[in-house]
Design a protein around this motif. Structure first.
Motif, PDB file in Angstrom:
ATOM      1  N   VAL A 121       0.844  -1.201   0.000  1.00 31.59           N
ATOM      2  CA  VAL A 121       0.000   0.000   0.000  1.00 31.59           C
ATOM      3  C   VAL A 121       0.876   1.247   0.000  1.00 31.59           C
ATOM      4  O   VAL A 121       0.642   2.186  -0.768  1.00 31.59           O
ATOM      5  N   TYR A 122       1.891   1.258   0.855  1.00 28.00           N
ATOM      6  CA  TYR A 122       2.776   2.411   1.001  1.00 28.00           C
ATOM      7  C   TYR A 122       3.389   2.808  -0.342  1.00 28.00           C
ATOM      8  O   TYR A 122       3.430   3.983  -0.690  1.00 28.00           O
ATOM      9  N   LYS A 123       3.858   1.820  -1.098  1.00 28.43           N
ATOM     10  CA  LYS A 123       4.501   2.087  -2.397  1.00 28.43           C
ATOM     11  C   LYS A 123       3.564   2.782  -3.372  1.00 28.43           C
ATOM     12  O   LYS A 123       4.000   3.585  -4.182  1.00 28.43           O
ATOM     13  N   THR A 124       2.271   2.467  -3.295  1.00 31.32           N
ATOM     14  CA  THR A 124       1.323   3.069  -4.243  1.00 31.32           C
ATOM     15  C   THR A 124       0.950   4.498  -3.874  1.00 31.32           C
ATOM     16  O   THR A 124       0.505   5.261  -4.730  1.00 31.32           O
ATOM     17  N   VAL A 125       1.132   4.873  -2.609  1.00 25.66           N
ATOM     18  CA  VAL A 125       0.710   6.196  -2.147  1.00 25.66           C
ATOM     19  C   VAL A 125       1.854   7.209  -2.164  1.00 25.66           C
ATOM     20  O   VAL A 125       1.676   8.336  -2.614  1.00 25.66           O
ATOM     21  N   MET A 126       3.018   6.819  -1.682  1.00 27.35           N
ATOM     22  CA  MET A 126       4.127   7.767  -1.543  1.00 27.35           C
ATOM     23  C   MET A 126       4.782   8.035  -2.901  1.00 27.35           C
ATOM     24  O   MET A 126       5.126   7.105  -3.620  1.00 27.35           O
ATOM     25  N   PRO A 127       4.945   9.313  -3.239  1.00 27.19           N
ATOM     26  CA  PRO A 127       5.542   9.668  -4.541  1.00 27.19           C
ATOM     27  C   PRO A 127       7.055   9.436  -4.545  1.00 27.19           C
ATOM     28  O   PRO A 127       7.686   9.348  -3.487  1.00 27.19           O
ATOM     29  N   ASP A 128       7.612   9.355  -5.743  1.00 28.32           N
ATOM     30  CA  ASP A 128       9.062   9.249  -5.898  1.00 28.32           C
ATOM     31  C   ASP A 128       9.652  10.648  -5.892  1.00 28.32           C
ATOM     32  O   ASP A 128       9.011  11.584  -6.382  1.00 28.32           O
ATOM     33  N   PRO A 129      10.826  10.860  -5.391  1.00 28.63           N
ATOM     34  CA  PRO A 129      11.613   9.864  -4.681  1.00 28.63           C
ATOM     35  C   PRO A 129      10.987   9.588  -3.313  1.00 28.63           C
ATOM     36  O   PRO A 129      10.491  10.509  -2.654  1.00 28.63           O
ATOM     37  N   LYS A 130      11.001   8.323  -2.930  1.00 29.92           N
ATOM     38  CA  LYS A 130      10.419   7.930  -1.648  1.00 29.92           C
ATOM     39  C   LYS A 130      11.192   8.584  -0.500  1.00 29.92           C
ATOM     40  O   LYS A 130      12.408   8.756  -0.576  1.00 29.92           O
ATOM     41  N   PRO A 131      10.484   8.962   0.567  1.00 26.55           N
ATOM     42  CA  PRO A 131      11.173   9.534   1.727  1.00 26.55           C
ATOM     43  C   PRO A 131      12.018   8.476   2.439  1.00 26.55           C
ATOM     44  O   PRO A 131      11.798   7.275   2.267  1.00 26.55           O
ATOM     45  N   ALA A 132      12.944   8.940   3.254  1.00 24.56           N
ATOM     46  CA  ALA A 132      13.666   8.028   4.140  1.00 24.56           C
ATOM     47  C   ALA A 132      12.623   7.396   5.061  1.00 24.56           C
ATOM     48  O   ALA A 132      11.609   8.025   5.385  1.00 24.56           O
ATOM     49  N   ARG A 133      12.862   6.139   5.473  1.00 24.09           N
ATOM     50  CA  ARG A 133      11.835   5.475   6.284  1.00 24.09           C
ATOM     51  C   ARG A 133      12.461   4.493   7.254  1.00 24.09           C
ATOM     52  O   ARG A 133      13.451   3.841   6.939  1.00 24.09           O
TER      53      ARG A 133
END
Length: 157
Positions: A121-133
């Motif tokens: 789910v997270y991958k589909t919502v967060m835009p690129d570039p992905k934040p540090a996590r």
């Protein structure tokens, strides 16, 4: 006598420079960051803000996968992740930020074995570039939530 006058003038000049420097440093109050609380549901009466803006940075408190009535959404980790990320977006919007401004995310899972479903789910919502996590398993989350997500966003200039 001439040497004494030169020494006195040098001391006076140094003293004036020190005073001017002290005043200049003390007058740097413009660098103090204004803080603004973002509260989406003040009626909850909880002792924290949903977000705090300090300068051009927004610190978002942990958001659970709750609906508009503050009840956990049904269906497990997938729907809770979606709802938690929606709640993050609501705080961002209320503060005048966007999802692309998020630079760091911390995900707290009640069960680390649910990581793949959360990540999908997270991958589909967060835009690129992905934040540090960072993602960790917590011994327990408030309200028996499966997930809680906090974030930091920095406004682009």
């Amino acid at each position: 006598m001439k040497a004494t006058m030169q020494t006195r003038n040098a001391r006076l000049l140094m003293w004036a420079f020190a005073v001017a420097l002290t005043i200049a440093v003390a007058g740097q109050g413009g660098y103090c960051q204004e803080r603004k609380a973002i509260n989406l549901s003040p009626a909850r009466g909880l002792p924290f803000s949903d977000g705090v803006v300090a300068g051009n940075t927004l610190y978002i408190a942990g958001q659970e996968g709750t609906d508009a009535s503050d009840k956990l959404v049904a269906g497990g980790i997938g729907p809770e992740t979606t709802a938690a990320l929606d709640n993050i977006q609501k705080v961002l919007k209320a503060a005048g930020f966007e999802l692309k401004d998020v630079v760091s995310v911390t995900v707290y899972l009640a069960d680390i074995h649910e990581f793949p479903d959360m990540n999908k789910v997270y991958k589909t919502v967060m835009p690129d570039p992905k934040p540090a996590r960072a993602t960790i398993q917590a011994a327990a989350l408030v309200n028996n939530a499966r997930i809680e997500i906090s974030a930091i966003a920095v406004k682009q200039k």
